[in-house]
Design a protein around this motif. Structure first.
Motif, PDB file in Angstrom:
ATOM      1  N   ALA A  66       0.828  -1.208   0.000  1.00 35.93           N
ATOM      2  CA  ALA A  66       0.000   0.000   0.000  1.00 35.93           C
ATOM      3  C   ALA A  66       0.861   1.257   0.000  1.00 35.93           C
ATOM      4  O   ALA A  66       0.475   2.277  -0.574  1.00 35.93           O
ATOM      5  N   GLU A  67       2.027   1.193   0.625  1.00 25.85           N
ATOM      6  CA  GLU A  67       2.940   2.333   0.614  1.00 25.85           C
ATOM      7  C   GLU A  67       3.361   2.680  -0.813  1.00 25.85           C
ATOM      8  O   GLU A  67       3.489   3.857  -1.168  1.00 25.85           O
ATOM      9  N   ALA A  77       0.502   4.548  -2.408  1.00 23.24           N
ATOM     10  CA  ALA A  77       0.407   5.921  -1.895  1.00 23.24           C
ATOM     11  C   ALA A  77       1.467   6.810  -2.522  1.00 23.24           C
ATOM     12  O   ALA A  77       1.192   7.952  -2.912  1.00 23.24           O
ATOM     13  N   LEU A  92      -1.405   7.014   4.175  1.00 22.44           N
ATOM     14  CA  LEU A  92      -1.581   5.596   4.493  1.00 22.44           C
ATOM     15  C   LEU A  92      -1.628   5.434   6.002  1.00 22.44           C
ATOM     16  O   LEU A  92      -0.698   5.814   6.713  1.00 22.44           O
ATOM     17  N   LEU A 122      -6.176   3.738   3.020  1.00 20.30           N
ATOM     18  CA  LEU A 122      -5.510   4.657   2.101  1.00 20.30           C
ATOM     19  C   LEU A 122      -6.469   5.813   1.837  1.00 20.30           C
ATOM     20  O   LEU A 122      -7.585   5.608   1.356  1.00 20.30           O
TER      21      LEU A 122
END
Length: 225
Positions: free
Chosen positions: A29-30, A33, A48, A122
């Motif tokens: 997910a980073e 983002a 995040l 997010l």
């Protein structure tokens, strides 16, 4: 061996570790983002949240427009997701506001692990304060005067010989006649209409009209006055 030991051994033998799996979700997910933030620099804040640590939830922040920092706590939406796994995964395009009062358009996306528990969120916060003046400017640019709205005052293109012939023949057909068979007054009406419709823009138009109506070029110009 106890049941707890059996469970731990089973997890080890299967090669799965829930904590490791959750961390993998956060790492992936980073990347998302970071990519979204770099696509909209200075315009869209991307945050995040690590919902496993509500007191220090913010794990990454791109385009920091709200003044928050990595390690800050979760928002109300994050706390709701922690408390309720059935809380909606996506809350899209809702109105929000930065601390300095700027209007924001936000979207929050919850991320669940394999067990169905929210472990991350997010959040996208679009600064619409910079877009509002642009929207107004564009609206003013494309606006037309009410007095002439819907009225065709001119056509910004050349008329072709084929279009000219079709216009004349259609005019005559509507009156159950041929172009050459039209009465003088009707031909005068037709020529004036052709001028209004832009058919006189080409230097050769007058002669083409004269040939189709069976009159002289001088007569066409006389009709058009």
């Amino acid at each position: 061996m106890s049941t707890e030991d059996d469970s731990r051994a089973s997890s080890t033998n299967s090669g799965t570790d829930p904590a490791t799996d959750d961390e993998h979700l956060l790492v992936e997910a980073e990347k998302i983002a970071s990519a979204i933030g770099r696509m909209f620099p200075g315009l869209c804040e991307v945050v995040l949240h690590d919902l496993r640590k509500p007191q220090h939830a913010i794990r990454a922040i791109e385009n920091n427009l709200s003044g928050r920092q990595v390690g800050d706590s979760a928002t109300e939406l994050g706390l709701r997701r922690i408390a309720d796994p059935n809380y909606p995964s996506v809350i899209q395009n809702y109105p929000n506001q930065f601390p300095d009062g700027r209007p924001v358009k936000s979207t929050s996306i919850g991320i669940k692990n394999k067990e169905g528990r929210y472990v991350a969120a997010l959040c996208l916060n679009l600064d619409v304060s910079s877009l509002s003046p642009l929207t107004l400017t564009l609206a003013n640019l494309v606006a037309t005067e009410v007095e002439h709205r819907g009225e065709v005052l001119e056509t910004l293109r050349d008329r072709t010989a084929r279009e000219l012939r079709e216009a004349i023949e259609a005019f005559a057909a509507d009156r159950s006649n041929t172009p050459r068979g039209l009465p003088r007054d009707t031909k005068r009406e037709l020529v004036k209409q052709l001028r209004r419709d832009g058919f006189f823009d080409s230097p050769s138009s007058a002669q083409a009209i004269a040939d189709l109506l069976g009159v002289s070029r001088a007569t066409v110009y006389n009709y058009s006055k």
